[in-house]
Scaffold this motif. Structure first.
Motif, PDB file in Angstrom:
ATOM      1  N   MET A  50      37.324  44.225  41.927  1.00  0.00           N
ATOM      2  CA  MET A  50      38.849  44.064  42.251  1.00  0.00           C
ATOM      3  C   MET A  50      39.002  42.671  42.451  1.00  0.00           C
ATOM      4  SD  MET A  50      39.706  46.990  42.549  1.00  0.00           S
ATOM      5  CE  MET A  50      41.465  46.832  43.260  1.00  0.00           C
TER       6      MET A  50
ATOM      7  N   THR B  98      49.305  44.355  45.307  1.00  0.00           N
ATOM      8  CA  THR B  98      47.810  44.190  45.735  1.00  0.00           C
ATOM      9  C   THR B  98      47.732  44.912  47.212  1.00  0.00           C
ATOM     10  OG1 THR B  98      48.245  41.854  44.686  1.00  0.00           O
ATOM     11  CG2 THR B  98      46.362  42.240  46.205  1.00  0.00           C
TER      12      THR B  98
ATOM     13  N   PRO C  61      42.747  45.205  40.024  1.00  0.00           N
ATOM     14  CA  PRO C  61      41.425  44.801  39.503  1.00  0.00           C
ATOM     15  C   PRO C  61      41.227  43.283  39.182  1.00  0.00           C
ATOM     16  CG  PRO C  61      42.059  47.058  38.561  1.00  0.00           C
ATOM     17  CD  PRO C  61      43.312  46.297  39.461  1.00  0.00           C
TER      18      PRO C  61
ATOM     19  N   ASP D 111      46.751  47.623  42.621  1.00  0.00           N
ATOM     20  CA  ASP D 111      45.518  47.483  43.470  1.00  0.00           C
ATOM     21  C   ASP D 111      44.794  46.141  43.916  1.00  0.00           C
ATOM     22  OD1 ASP D 111      46.048  50.225  43.606  1.00  0.00           O
ATOM     23  OD2 ASP D 111      44.203  50.664  42.570  1.00  0.00           O
TER      24      ASP D 111
END
Ligand SMILES: [Zn+2]
Length: 241
Positions: free
Chosen positions: A70, A56, A34, A32
């Motif tokens: 994030m 990402t 974080p 993602d």
């Protein structure tokens, strides 16, 4: 991605893991991503002189999500400078399951363009399907574009492996079992396979999709002691040698 050499060609659906790693190879991947995965997760890997892969979704920069705050742009640049792999998710974290081909293509192109605007010249080589949604369309469209695509089906990649749907095992606090994880690393070693872990946030009170720093560190320490740890990029490159 269109600038990638066609090194995989039509055989991307199956490949034999070489005997390059007599003790098996392990990849630690983050989705993602974080901020905690870059900062805490990256620091843990670097302490053991190894690197990870960060799939990402660049539109999520500085967003607040279910897996916590994030990444920001400097996190991505710093990870790249430190030698971690910045890999591709969909730009908006689009679920590819029922998406048409044109939208899937636009998402990965937008993500690659956003990455290139952050770090000049960087082209993401590997992809992970958001939510692990591997639709036939997504596989057909993305398989040839990337050196590999990772899903979320657990298991060890060995023998003939599917580079368009790599198996990956969760590293989540909710079901973390260090003994079972060590056994999995041992089994990977015995079959000379490629074991891929994935997680999201790396914090003391993780989301249902993350883990604690101590859990990641325990696994990295164990894998570093008895196996080889490499980013996805380096494993895939070695498969084609
Ligand atoms: Zn994701």
């Amino acid at each position: 991605m269109t600038s990638l050499p066609g090194k995989i060609g039509l055989s991307f659906y199956s490949h034999r893991v070489t005997a390059a790693w007599p003790s098996g190879v392990v990849s630690f991947t983050f989705d993602d991503v974080p901020k905690s995965a870059f900062v805490a997760g990256g620091a843990i890997l670097e302490r053991y002189a190894v690197r990870g892969t960060y799939y990402t979704a660049l539109q999520l920069a500085e967003a607040e999500t279910v897996v916590g705050p994030m990444f920001d742009r400097e996190d991505v640049r710093a990870a790249h400078r430190a030698g971690h792999e910045i890999a591709c998710h969909t730009y908006t974290h689009l679920d590819c399951d029922r998406a048409p081909e044109s939208l899937i293509l636009a998402e990965v192109r937008d993500n690659a363009a956003a990455l290139a605007s952050l770090i000049e010249g960087v082209v993401p080589e590997n992809f992970a399907y958001p939510y692990g949604s591997v639709s036939p369309t997504a596989k057909r469209v993305l398989g040839p574009l990337f050196s590999s695509c990772r899903g979320i089906r657990p298991g060890i990649n060995h023998g003939t492996i599917d580079l368009a749907d790599l198996l990956a095992t969760t590293l989540y606090d909710v079901d973390f079992d260090e003994v079972a994880m060590r056994r999995l690393v041992d089994r990977n070693r015995s079959v000379r396979g490629w074991l891929i872990f994935f997680t999201h946030d790396v914090v003391e009170t993780p989301s249902p999709f993350g883990c604690k720093p101590g859990q990641l560190e325990a696994l990295v320490a164990y894998a570093a002691k008895c196996s080889t740890i490499l980013p996805v990029r380096e494993v895939v490159a070695a498969l084609h040698r």
